[in-house]
Design an enzyme around this catalytic site. Structure first.
Site, mmCIF file in Angstrom:
data_model
loop_
_atom_site.group_PDB
_atom_site.id
_atom_site.type_symbol
_atom_site.label_atom_id
_atom_site.label_comp_id
_atom_site.label_asym_id
_atom_site.label_seq_id
_atom_site.Cartn_x
_atom_site.Cartn_y
_atom_site.Cartn_z
ATOM 1 N N TYR A 113 -12.604 12.791 -46.581
ATOM 2 C CA TYR A 113 -13.194 12.359 -47.851
ATOM 3 C C TYR A 113 -14.667 12.022 -47.652
ATOM 4 C CZ TYR A 113 -14.459 9.512 -51.840
ATOM 5 O OH TYR A 113 -15.109 9.009 -52.939
ATOM 6 N N ASN A 265 -21.493 2.889 -49.728
ATOM 7 C CA ASN A 265 -20.123 2.528 -50.092
ATOM 8 C C ASN A 265 -19.729 1.187 -49.481
ATOM 9 O OD1 ASN A 265 -16.830 4.053 -49.675
ATOM 10 N ND2 ASN A 265 -17.621 2.737 -51.276
ATOM 11 N N GLN A 353 -14.653 -52.464 -65.924
ATOM 12 C CA GLN A 353 -14.736 -51.212 -65.180
ATOM 13 C C GLN A 353 -15.927 -50.404 -65.688
ATOM 14 O OE1 GLN A 353 -10.221 -49.932 -64.315
ATOM 15 N NE2 GLN A 353 -10.788 -49.758 -66.449
ATOM 16 N N ARG A 359 -17.365 -44.169 -62.451
ATOM 17 C CA ARG A 359 -16.159 -44.623 -61.753
ATOM 18 C C ARG A 359 -15.318 -43.468 -61.214
ATOM 19 N NH1 ARG A 359 -11.392 -46.704 -64.483
ATOM 20 N NH2 ARG A 359 -12.697 -46.786 -66.351
ATOM 21 N N ASN A 389 -15.414 3.103 -47.088
ATOM 22 C CA ASN A 389 -14.279 4.034 -47.105
ATOM 23 C C ASN A 389 -14.819 5.466 -46.989
ATOM 24 O OD1 ASN A 389 -11.455 4.880 -47.739
ATOM 25 N ND2 ASN A 389 -12.459 5.740 -49.541
ATOM 26 N N GLU A 489 -15.621 5.723 -63.942
ATOM 27 C CA GLU A 489 -15.602 6.954 -63.149
ATOM 28 C C GLU A 489 -14.307 7.738 -63.353
ATOM 29 O OE1 GLU A 489 -15.239 9.582 -59.939
ATOM 30 O OE2 GLU A 489 -14.628 7.604 -59.216
#
Length: 721
Positions: A113, A265, A353, A359, A389, A489
């Site tokens: 390929y 690639n 608090q 906190r 590849n 593609e």
């Protein structure tokens, strides 16, 4: 074919028993390796990254490249001395082995390929003209659009291009791609000479790798007439000049079979930009922890929220470390000590608090740090991977057709990182909003106004609006990219990672978070100076009230001790408890709380004075007018005098920040960068000051002061006693 390269125990080019040698029998799936990479604290990892970033040489061998090294090469323009790349000579043999294998297989008529076939959905086509096929590959992939000039908005930033070049070399060095070592040497020379190809910003889906942008690097190497590049000073260079400046004497390359595919690639553009993004993201994550601690200091926060037991019981390491870092900053802080006295004196003055933005900041930041750290490791695995590849396995005499070009680790890690950055920004905005709001900020003026006349000084009101804008855009960018995949593609690339797109969006998020961090840090320094001013002015008010009380309340008309003398202690308590900036612009105004509450003290004592009030010589009511008149005569002058002394740099009480571990960041903002307290009385705008700090974020000047704040931290929470 005896040449070899060792890769994860697999010697490419040397026959072996794969079952015994290519797999780590103790960790065949790499989970242990991935877990081991997270050993130790995040802060230690960031320090290591900074050290790697500053080293003068990056030596590539294929397996040890780091995010910091990629960022270093990418940002060479921001450094006084350029960092250089060196290739490991031990990699040469393996690279040559795979290149030779391709040429041998071509000679034998092997069908491979991208060597004898077409590409992608047209791989059914065949040719024996391997060189021409590679040339056509580069031509048809040169499909990007640049607009006008080498610095147009459609050109990939040159820093990202340099990162991509480095990562691609690292992949190809591993010897599975079928490319000559000389081509890798040429790319290295281009990097070291600061010759940067122009790549299109858009046009890649990062599967089959970053085909379109990488084809422009190949176009430069092969001398394509449409290829563009810039030199060390940003000048445009023609084809011959590029190679001459870089010292590439071989001339343009005629690509051999597989070499064009080897160049394009791969995932290098996406992972290169991701590396740059993650280097900065890790710094910003630590910055958010320290800024949260400074927020606690200037807000008179209660440090209890950092207690180790709370976070140990939740188990999450990011949370535990975030709390421990904040605890370290707050431990021994002069602000914390002063706030503790304030809370003890009047426990009902503020809520039991602190609000969530303070906190729960460790609980909020912890998961974001874990995400950023995991993403960093994922990208480091990617930049050390073989991601093209087909792969040339010389030892088994075959080409492996797979999909390592799929950049999913990039897309996923960048989406996750961007969401983490957005969460950090959201916390920062929440803290900023509390800081500039006098309903929440425990005595600081509205908008952090520092001028004498709040009606003509609106402080950081514009900056708060800007912060809302930044935060909104950052939250929008938190939306994922990877769920917008389109089949490409001819449906061959029907799933694709969108890695570079996600990395680009994350780079935008980093820039916005730097804008937010810069604005927030300027606001915190404004608050620090306002606390300093508050302390000095309140001291002047206390002294003045005490003196006026002694002068007007202590003695009767005939020199006898007066019952009003017992009011002084409570009068001073009023001064201590009343927020200074509620009256500082006009301390004796009857509409402001100071005078109202001072009068109330005298009235209350008069009401308790009983029969003595009927005697003019012992009446406390009769003293109120004298006390107020004297106070009005002297207090405004004393307050203005105290303010002038602070502004001159010689205050009666020094700035507490110098006694705190957070001081290095304040020093950077005020001394090294050169900002000053913002007031409406001065010409300088908030944006001008924020810009200076933003520049310090962008050029890395912020890093050393940040790490200096934590230099004495031993990497562990304070033990539970």
């Amino acid at each position: 074919m005896a040449s070899s390269i060792v890769q994860n125990g697999h010697v490419n080019g040397e026959a072996m028993d794969l079952c015994k040698k290519s797999i780590n029998v103790n960790d065949p799936l790499n989970w242990e390796m991935a877990a081991e990479s997270l050993r130790g604290s995040h802060l230690d990892e960031v320090k290591k990254m900074v050290d790697e970033f500053r080293k003068p040489i990056v030596k590539l061998g294929g397996e040890t490249l780091t995010v910091a090294q990629v960022a270093s090469i990418a940002n060479v323009d921001n450094k006084s001395n350029g960092v250089k790349v060196e290739l490991s000579e031990s990699a040469r043999a393996g690279v040559k082995a795979s290149s030779d294998w391709v040429m041998d297989s071509m000679g034998k008529g092997t069908d491979s390929y991208g060597v004898t076939t077409g590409f992608g959905a047209t791989s059914h086509r065949r040719t024996k003209n391997g060189g021409a096929l590679q040339k056509e590959l580069i031509r048809f992939l040169n499909a990007g659009v640049f607009g006008n000039g080498t610095e147009s908005s459609h050109t990939l930033p040159h820093s990202a291009t340099r990162a991509a070049m480095l990562v691609r070399i690292n992949t190809l060095l591993q010897g599975y791609s079928g490319i000559r070592f000389e081509i890798l040497e040429a790319i290295t020379k281009l990097i070291n000479s600061n010759i940067t190809p122009c790549l299109p910003l858009r046009g890649t889906i990062t599967a089959s790798g970053d085909l379109v942008p990488l084809s422009y690097i190949a176009g430069l190497l092969t001398g394509r007439p449409n290829s563009k590049a810039v030199g060390p000073n940003g000048e445009k260079l023609n084809a011959e000049e590029r190679f001459r400046v870089a010292g590439v004497t071989s001339g343009f390359f005629e690509l051999q079979p597989k070499e064009g595919l080897a160049l394009v690639n791969g995932t290098a553009v996406g992972s290169g930009m991701a590396s740059m993004v993650l280097f900065e993201s890790n710094i910003l994550a630590v910055m958010s922890e320290v800024l949260s601690a400074i927020f606690a200091e200037v807000m008179n926060g209660k440090p209890e929220f950092t207690d180790y037991l709370t976070h140990k019981l939740k188990h999450h390491p990011g949370q535990i470390e975030a709390a421990a870092i904040m605890e370290h900053i707050l431990d021994g802080s002069s602000y914390v000590k002063a706030a503790q006295k304030l809370h003890e004196m009047d426990p009902l003055q503020k809520p039991k608090q602190d609000r969530y933005a303070l906190r729960t900041s460790p609980q909020w930041l912890g998961p974001q740090i874990e995400v950023i750290r995991a993403a960093t490791k994922m990208i480091e695995r990617e930049i050390n991977s073989v991601n093209d590849n087909p792969l040339i396995d010389v030892s088994r005499n075959k080409a492996l057709h797979g999909g390592n070009f799929q950049g999913t680790p990039i897309g996923v890690s960048m989406d996750n990182t961007r969401l983490a950055l957005a969460s950090i920004g959201k916390l920062m905005f929440a803290q900023f909003s509390e800081l500039v709001n006098d309903y929440y900020n425990n005595g600081l003026p509205l908008n952090l106004t520092a001028g004498r006349n709040p009606s003509l000084d609106y402080g950081l009101k514009g900056a708060e609006i800007a912060m809302a804008s930044y935060c909104s855009e950052l939250q929008f960018l938190a939306n994922p990219v990877t769920n917008h995949v389109q089949s490409a593609e001819q449906h061959n690339q029907d799933v694709n990672s969108l890695g570079l797109i996600s990395a680009r969006k994350t780079a935008e998020a980093v820039d916005i978070l730097k804008l937010m961090s810069s604005t927030y840090l300027v606001a915190l320094c404004q608050a620090i100076d306002l606390r300093h001013l508050e302390e000095n002015l309140k001291n002047a008010v206390k002294n003045t009230v005490s003196q006026v009380a002694k002068k007007t309340l202590a003695m009767g008309a005939n020199g006898e001790l007066h019952p009003a003398r017992f009011c002084e202690k409570e009068l001073l308590q009023v001064v201590e408890r009343e927020y200074l900036f509620t009256y500082a612009d006009d301390p004796c105004s009857s509409t402001y709380p100071l005078m109202q509450k001072l009068r109330q003290v005298l009235v209350d004592h008069a009401m308790k004075n009983g029969e003595s009030e009927k005697n003019l010589n012992s009446s406390i009511f009769q003293k109120i007018v004298a006390f107020e008149d004297e106070l009005k005569a002297v207090l405004p002058k004393e307050v203005e005098s105290a303010r002038a002394v602070v502004e001159s740099g010689n205050p009666a009480i020094p700035n507490r920040i110098t006694e705190c571990r957070s001081y290095p960041l304040y020093r950077l903002v005020r001394q090294e960068v050169g900002t000053e307290l913002l007031t409406g009385e001065k010409v300088r705008s908030p944006g001008e000051e924020i810009d200076k700090v933003f520049t310090a974020f962008c050029n890395g000047q912020i890093i050393d002061p940040l790490l200096e704040c934590l230099k004495s931290w031993n990497g562990a929470p304070i033990p539970i006693c």
